[in-house]
Write a protein that holds these residues in place. Structure first.
Motif, PDB file in Angstrom:
ATOM      1  N   ASN A 100      38.412  43.029  24.566  1.00 53.72           N
ATOM      2  CA  ASN A 100      37.565  42.010  23.957  1.00 53.72           C
ATOM      3  C   ASN A 100      37.295  40.934  25.000  1.00 53.72           C
ATOM      4  OD1 ASN A 100      36.532  39.795  22.615  1.00 53.72           O
ATOM      5  ND2 ASN A 100      37.811  40.086  20.797  1.00 53.72           N
ATOM      6  N   ILE A 101      36.040  40.820  25.388  1.00 58.75           N
ATOM      7  CA  ILE A 101      35.678  39.919  26.493  1.00 58.75           C
ATOM      8  C   ILE A 101      36.077  38.472  26.186  1.00 58.75           C
ATOM      9  CG2 ILE A 101      33.322  39.580  25.638  1.00 58.75           C
ATOM     10  CD1 ILE A 101      32.361  39.472  28.500  1.00 58.75           C
ATOM     11  N   TYR A 102      36.111  38.123  24.897  1.00 57.55           N
ATOM     12  CA  TYR A 102      36.442  36.748  24.536  1.00 57.55           C
ATOM     13  C   TYR A 102      37.950  36.495  24.534  1.00 57.55           C
ATOM     14  CZ  TYR A 102      31.571  36.614  23.322  1.00 57.55           C
ATOM     15  OH  TYR A 102      30.210  36.683  23.391  1.00 57.55           O
ATOM     16  N   LYS A 103      38.725  37.545  24.703  1.00 60.83           N
ATOM     17  CA  LYS A 103      40.174  37.364  24.721  1.00 60.83           C
ATOM     18  C   LYS A 103      40.779  37.850  26.025  1.00 60.83           C
ATOM     19  CE  LYS A 103      40.507  37.207  19.822  1.00 60.83           C
ATOM     20  NZ  LYS A 103      40.962  37.713  18.556  1.00 60.83           N
ATOM     21  N   ALA A 104      39.928  37.963  27.051  1.00 62.67           N
ATOM     22  CA  ALA A 104      40.368  38.600  28.292  1.00 62.67           C
ATOM     23  C   ALA A 104      40.866  37.612  29.341  1.00 62.67           C
ATOM     24  CB  ALA A 104      39.232  39.452  28.864  1.00 62.67           C
ATOM     25  N   ARG A 105      40.593  36.329  29.158  1.00 62.94           N
ATOM     26  CA  ARG A 105      41.058  35.359  30.156  1.00 62.94           C
ATOM     27  C   ARG A 105      42.575  35.237  30.087  1.00 62.94           C
ATOM     28  NH1 ARG A 105      36.775  31.798  31.997  1.00 62.94           N
ATOM     29  NH2 ARG A 105      38.339  30.775  33.291  1.00 62.94           N
ATOM     30  N   ILE A 106      43.154  34.750  31.197  1.00 65.71           N
ATOM     31  CA  ILE A 106      44.619  34.662  31.253  1.00 65.71           C
ATOM     32  C   ILE A 106      45.148  33.672  30.221  1.00 65.71           C
ATOM     33  CG2 ILE A 106      44.781  32.867  33.010  1.00 65.71           C
ATOM     34  CD1 ILE A 106      47.125  34.457  34.235  1.00 65.71           C
TER      35      ILE A 106
END
Lengths: 170, 120, 556
Positions: free
Chosen positions: C247-253
């Motif tokens: 999920n691109i919206y949950k991919a940040r560190i």
């Protein structure tokens, strides 16, 4: 038959694939090298005792540490790239080489493009099944495009900070 | 049905272009209006088969009289950036450009915001 | 000389990259590469397809330029674009009108002056940002540019970290006064000294903007400086292996750190770090010394702290006096000052500079500023080393080029992303809102009376305009095809970092500037003593401000 590109002694060449990638529903072939999924490998570990070359295919979410005890007897670890954007296999390869001391073949399978050749080689991959139809010459050109590197990695190229050091070349 | 126009960006330059029925043109006003799905879909399929000419062709909906795209984003694509009125397609001025700039419809339903009123 | 001097190795890296990209562009134009295959390659080189054209984002490593580089950027804007460039919150510059077929030539022109577009987009380690006052402020523990350069080299084409779950941003601050928004980064590093006097970093991980803003928790209070790169490797490896990719919206560190818990995440990093061959990763002392030396030494003169020429000039010129009050900052050397150039003239686009303006800044840097120019994350420029004696001449030249706006950190010094005027991702425009507000507060006495007030505007949830850390944050949203704007209050990207809270329902575009005015009026009525807008908001909470904006609003 897909092309298998091998990196050996600094040279890239197309080579015959000694291994059969065994799908989830396939029967294990009676002879020859096989590459199994992690689940099948754990179920059919006895194959190792037959003296056949055995490999394991790891998906990106499967940790290389799971293979640690068997690595000395594993001929090839194939690391899957379901999409080329999925970069977990680079860490897997780096760990196999630098931490687990694996000296066998590390193979890139899946969405494998020549644009990744440099990263793969640097992280310790030494065989490649390109999905973009690259020849070994094209693969070699992509892998060697840069004259320098900035970091230490599994390929043991001298990084810039070593190239710069006065003792370099001794 | 809602009128439609086929748009894309040119691969080599990135310019916004519209399909006129014969050629890819710069101005929205010169685009062919499709009033039925079939010709629009056919033109889109042809455009998608030209990947070395175009990037990302797609159909856009227009306001009822066909003078402007419905969406705010497409109006800005057809005009240029509103902080630089001298740049982009809007620079040539004229009635067709003014029609997009002053278009009503879904994109500005309250009528409170004039689309282009930034530079005196 | 005051910029890290590239050697042959650094230069050949850029040349090889330019050659590689030239080949990739040729393969795309000929059809050998599909758009799907090419897109990630061009993005890794900062080339986007935006609304009107391609956009090329050029890296300005840790926001430092010399005059020669600035002139090259000006020439590229003139020759390949429409005569202007846009400085970004990542301290890079974007050209909004380039052609794909010209980009290989542009990269060659950049490489000729040691510039490039490497890793200005894509899911890799982006340009490291640092304090624009580095090397000039007396506040700093150590020069953060040295460490930023070490990170630049380590992160450039890092083979393991080129296909991360998502983009990755690092900031380094050398002083407690944080001009980098360190805690709003994937990794924020604060240089400090241990009780024993050893140099090191406080390591903050998991901050970020976007849909779900977080301030990064500290996972290590003190990391010895020499271990920086191995520790970063450990953080990146844990993230690369465990960060979400579904999920691109949950991919940040930040999501990984928040879901794992900062303590457990820190433990995983420590375990990975302990198992690394640190000696092969960390730079030898000799190389660190070489990098430090490659920045050169500025031959500061011994000057009196007070410049009679400057004092006389500002007594005689109200405009210069105002500029000096707002745009100068103390320098570590007596007789010198830091000159801020706000790219925020009311009515102009925040962060934009024309070719002529870039050349004017280059000339000033060369003549008066030891050839050193900085870009700030607030989309302004800095001449970090100017003699007080020269300030009147510098100011006059800035005035001539429309660069003397005396509004640093004031209400009209607004951060704004390009928004829907340019950006393919945006939902609403940001620039016209900034222009509206800046015009409304154009009167400089009024702006000064309001004092420090940081307005930050993003045209979509990706938050490139940093609205989450604005004293007043403004987020553009699309409501049934119409542009609406959500106001948030109480954010800060400075050492007192905080995330802004949404004030109330979104407003239509033409009511944003009036709402800001209502907020300001409320603040001026409520402030006590020397309180900034942010201080008053923190003391009183949202209620009076909500009342000011929404009291006479019509019910929906």
């Amino acid at each position: 038959m897909p092309t298998l590109i091998q990196l050996k002694n600094g040279q890239f060449s197309e080579t015959e694939d000694r291994f059969t990638l065994v799908g989830p529903d396939d029967l294990t072939p009676a002879s020859g090298g096989v590459i199994l999924s992690l689940a099948r490998f754990e179920g059919e570990g006895a194959l190792l005792d037959e003296g056949r070359p055995v490999g394991v295919l790891l998906q990106p979410d499967e940790a290389v540490e799971a293979l640690a005890y068997d690595l000395p007897r594993i001929a090839v670890v194939a690391l899957a790239f379901p999409k080329f954007r999925d970069g977990r296999a680079y860490s897997s390869a780096a760990l196999l080489r630098s931490r687990l001391g694996f000296t066998g073949e590390i193979r890139a399978v899946g969405d494998v493009l020549r644009e990744q050749a440099r990263e793969m080689v640097r992280c310790g991959f030494d065989t490649f099944i390109p999905s973009d139809g690259s020849s070994s010459q094209e693969w070699a050109a992509a892998a060697h495009r840069y004259r320098h590197v900035y970091q230490t990695a599994a390929d043991h190229r001298a990084p810039a900070f070593v190239e710069r050091s006065p003792s370099d070349g001794l | 049905m809602t009128l439609q126009v086929l748009t894309a960006n040119r691969l080599d330059t990135g310019d916004v272009v519209f399909w006129s029925g014969q050629a890819w043109v710069e101005q929205f006003a010169d685009a062919e209006r499709f009033d039925a799905p079939e010709p629009g879909d056919a033109a889109l399929a042809t455009a998608k088969a030209q990947p070395t000419l175009l990037v990302d062709p797609y159909l856009i909906d227009l306001v009822a009289d066909g003078s402007a795209p419905v969406s705010f984003r497409e109006r800005i694509r057809a005009l240029g950036p509103t902080d630089h009125m001298e740049l982009g397609k809007q620079a040539m001025g004229g009635e067709a450009i003014a029609a997009i700039q002053h278009a009503h419809g879904a994109a500005r339903s309250t009528g409170r915001l004039s689309l282009i009123r930034r530079k005196p | 000389m005051s910029l890290y001097a590239y050697d042959q190795i650094d230069r050949e890296m850029l040349a090889d990259r330019a050659a590689e990209f030239r080949g990739q562009v040729a393969r795309r134009l000929s059809g050998d590469l599909t758009e799907d295959q090419f897109k990630p390659l061009r993005l890794m080189n900062g080339l986007y397809l935006q609304l009107h054209a391609y956009m090329l984002r050029v890296a300005i490593p840790y926001g430092t330029l010399d005059g020669r580089q600035m002139r090259a950027l000006a020439a590229i804007a003139r020759d390949y674009d429409k005569g202007y460039g846009h400085f970004t919150t990542r301290t890079n510059i974007q050209f909004h009108w380039v052609r794909l077929k010209d980009t290989p030539d542009i990269l060659d022109r950049l490489a000729a002056v040691d510039l490039h577009a490497i890793q200005t987009s894509g899911n890799c380690i982006r340009n490291t940002t640092t304090d624009p006052y580095a090397g000039a402020t007396a506040e700093e523990v150590d020069d953060p540019r040295v460490w930023s350069e070490a990170i630049r080299q380590w992160s450039t084409f890092h083979p393991e970290f080129t296909y991360l779950p998502r983009k990755f941003k690092i900031a380094v601050t050398g002083s407690a006064k944080d001009r980098t928004a360190a805690r709003a980064h994937d990794i924020g590093l604060k240089i400090k000294r241990s009780r024993e006097g050893e140099l090191g970093f406080e390591v903050m991980v998991g901050g970020g903007m976007g849909r779900t803003p977080y301030l990064g928790p500290t996972i290590r209070e003190f990391l010895p400086a020499r271990s920086l790169l191995s520790y970063l490797t450990a953080v990146l490896r844990v993230y690369n292996r465990l960060g979400r990719r579904d999920n691109i919206y949950k991919a940040r560190i930040k999501i990984l750190v928040a879901s794992t818990g900062a303590e457990e995440f820190g433990r995983q990093v420590e375990a990975e770090w302990a198992a690394l061959d640190q000696g092969s990763i960390d730079l030898p002392d000799l190389e660190l010394a070489r990098i430090r030396a490659a920045f050169g030494v500025i031959p500061f003169e011994t000057l009196p702290a007070r410049s009679e020429a400057f004092e006389a000039a500002r007594a005689a010129d109200l405009a210069l006096a105002r500029f000096a009050r707002n745009n100068l900052a103390p320098h570590k050397k007596p007789g010198y000052t830091i000159v801020n150039i706000a790219l925020k003239a009311p009515g102009e686009t925040p962060g934009d500079a024309t070719s002529a303006q870039m050349e004017a800044v280059a000339a000033l840097a060369e003549r008066y500023g030891h050839d050193d120019i900085r870009v700030t994350h607030a989309q302004n420029l800095v001449l970090p080393h100017v003699k007080l004696d020269d300030v009147p001449a510098v100011f006059a030249e800035l005035q001539r080029h429309g660069l003397a706006t005396a509004n640093l950190d004031l209400i009209s010094d607004i951060i704004a992303c390009p928004g829907l005027d340019y950006c393919a991702l945006a939902n609403a425009r940001a620039i016209p809102i900034a222009q509206d507000i800046a015009r409304r507060f154009e009167q400089p006495d009024r702006a000064e009376a309001i004092g420090e007030l940081k307005i930050k505007i993003s045209g979509c949830i990706n938050a490139c305009g940093h609205h989450h850390v604005g004293h007043i944050g403004i987020l553009g949203v699309d409501k049934k095809g119409e542009e609406f704007y959500q106001l948030s209050l109480g954010g800060s990207g400075a050492e007192d970092a905080s995330i802004a809270s949404i004030l109330g329902p979104a407003l239509p575009a033409d009511q944003v500037a009036p709402a800001v005015e209502a907020l300001v009026d409320a603040y001026l009525g409520l402030k006590t003593g020397e309180e900034r807008f942010l201080d008053t908001y923190r003391r009183l909470g949202p209620a009076p401000f909500k009342e000011a904006v929404y009291a006479d609003a019509h019910p929906a």
